[in-house]
Design an enzyme around this catalytic site. Structure first.
Site, mmCIF file in Angstrom:
data_model
loop_
_atom_site.group_PDB
_atom_site.id
_atom_site.type_symbol
_atom_site.label_atom_id
_atom_site.label_comp_id
_atom_site.label_asym_id
_atom_site.label_seq_id
_atom_site.Cartn_x
_atom_site.Cartn_y
_atom_site.Cartn_z
ATOM 1 C CB CYS A 1 -1.096 0.117 1.400
ATOM 2 S SG CYS A 1 -2.528 0.960 1.128
ATOM 3 C CG ASP B 1 -4.853 1.823 8.046
ATOM 4 O OD1 ASP B 1 -3.939 1.067 7.647
ATOM 5 O OD2 ASP B 1 -5.354 2.931 8.108
HETATM 6 O O1 RI2 Z 1 0.077 7.036 8.486
HETATM 7 P P1 RI2 Z 1 0.396 6.136 7.056
HETATM 8 O O2 RI2 Z 1 2.247 5.264 7.645
HETATM 9 O O3 RI2 Z 1 0.403 6.897 5.774
HETATM 10 O O4 RI2 Z 1 -0.002 4.987 6.371
HETATM 11 C C1 RI2 Z 1 -1.267 4.091 7.436
HETATM 12 C C2 RI2 Z 1 -2.067 3.386 6.927
HETATM 13 O O5 RI2 Z 1 -2.885 3.546 5.962
HETATM 14 C C3 RI2 Z 1 -3.597 3.392 5.345
HETATM 15 O O6 RI2 Z 1 -4.648 3.759 5.320
HETATM 16 P P2 RI2 Z 1 -5.446 3.717 3.813
HETATM 17 O O7 RI2 Z 1 -4.858 3.691 2.205
HETATM 18 O O8 RI2 Z 1 -6.117 5.522 4.215
HETATM 19 O O9 RI2 Z 1 -7.000 2.906 3.856
HETATM 20 C C4 RI2 Z 1 -2.527 2.158 4.221
HETATM 21 O O10 RI2 Z 1 -3.254 0.701 5.194
HETATM 22 C C5 RI2 Z 1 -1.584 2.537 5.216
HETATM 23 O O11 RI2 Z 1 -0.712 1.334 5.819
#
Ligand code: RI2
Length: 308
Positions: free
Chosen positions: A124, A193
């Site tokens: 991701c 998350d």
């Molecule tokens: O806070 P940072 O490290 O950037 O991201 C943490 C997590 O947030 C994201 O969720 P989404 O894409 O918003 O559903 C991903 O799951 C990623 O690993």
């Protein structure tokens, strides 16, 4: 209020995304709302602030960074509107500043776990995970990265752009190539998350497959997570809700007519048990997942009830 509603909508539609970014955006929206809020009584102020907090929290159910941001940024102990307003403005500003510094610290701490010549796999798009990889690269270590596409929303494309713009040797793989590719990998680094009190990691759907493949191949598995990604209410038995998103993210609506009766499931996150996690890197230090309670107690202020 309109500005706060706009931010809430951007978080819900993932125009603003990433657990850390949505937390900072929520803190900023709350701060701006409170700054301009005009009320005729303290009770009305409290009711309006509480309403604003729940609008922000309800946008995405899995990322605990949202309720934690709102709790830390929006806390006050006051009896007048002006006291409460000034405390919220200070707390929100501090939260936003700390969130930025946290990423730098995570980068510094986590980079110590990468050696010159290491190959990393990431999933991701996590600002915290990328902070580690980019810091190691800046330190002159030659790091190679495999980044997963991350269906259905393909946040892997954001990751590969950011890494290649930074001059890092980056290879994109489809999600189903994770196990096949793991033999070439030294360390997996993902974001978070939510992290529960028993050290389980809730992160983008597919993360647990990386963890399982890493475990099988005896590859290190690291989660990079600010302390506000730990879920305090899991201490009292709450489960982290897994967000189920629109089926149209999986198949466009004009194709749905071709498959009448077929149901589509689109869970956005999955759960990786603590036994598959070697290390959690936070801005406060790096430790095994079994230490989650310490963070919940010392950084988020929740602790076990004292009986009697
Ligand atoms: O806070 P940072 O490290 O950037 O991201 C943490 C997590 O947030 C994201 O969720 P989404 O894409 O918003 O559903 C991903 O799951 C990623 O690993």
């Amino acid at each position: 209020m309109q500005q706060l509603l706009d931010t809430a909508e951007k978080i819900r539609t993932m125009e603003i995304r990433g657990a850390g970014r949505i937390a900072a955006a929520a803190a900023r929206a709350l701060r701006d709302y409170v700054e301009m809020l005009e009320t005729s009584s303290f009770e009305e102020f409290v009711a309006k602030v509480e309403k604003a907090k729940s609008i922000l929290i309800e946008t995405r159910p899995t990322a605990v960074s949202l309720p934690n941001a709102v709790m830390l940024a929006g806390s006050y102990d006051a009896e007048t509107v002006e006291e409460a307003r000034s405390q919220i403005l200070d707390n929100a500003t501090e939260f936003i500043r700390n969130a930025d510094t946290a990423l730098d610290n995570i980068g510094e701490i986590g980079a110590k776990r990468l050696r010159d010549g290491d190959t990393v796999m990431t999933h991701c798009n996590s600002h915290a995970a990328l902070a580690i990889i980019k810091t190691a690269h800046k330190q002159g270590k030659r790091i190679k990265v495999y980044a997963t596409e991350s269906r259905p929303r393909r946040q892997g494309f954001i990751t590969i752009k950011e890494l290649s713009d930074a001059g890092i040797d980056t290879t994109l793989i489809v999600d189903s190539a994770v196990r096949y590719t793991m033999k070439n990998v030294d360390t997996v680094i993902v974001g978070a998350d939510s992290i529960t009190v028993n050290g389980a990691l809730v992160n983008k759907i597919g993360t647990s497959q990386l963890a399982l493949a890493a475990h099988e191949a005896r590859v290190n598995f690291i989660s990079a997570a600010e302390t506000y990604k730990f879920s305090p209410s899991t201490l009292f038995g709450d489960l982290v809700e897994i967000e189920e998103r629109d089926p149209e993210e999986v198949i466009p609506s004009d194709k749905l007519g071709d498959i009448p009766g077929v149901k589509i499931s689109n869970p956005a996150f999955d759960v990786t048990p603590s036994e598959y996690i070697d290390l959690i890197v936070t801005e406060a230090g790096a430790f095994p997942p079994q230490m989650a309670y310490v963070i919940i107690k010392e950084h988020l202020g929740w602790e076990l009830k004292k009986m009697g």
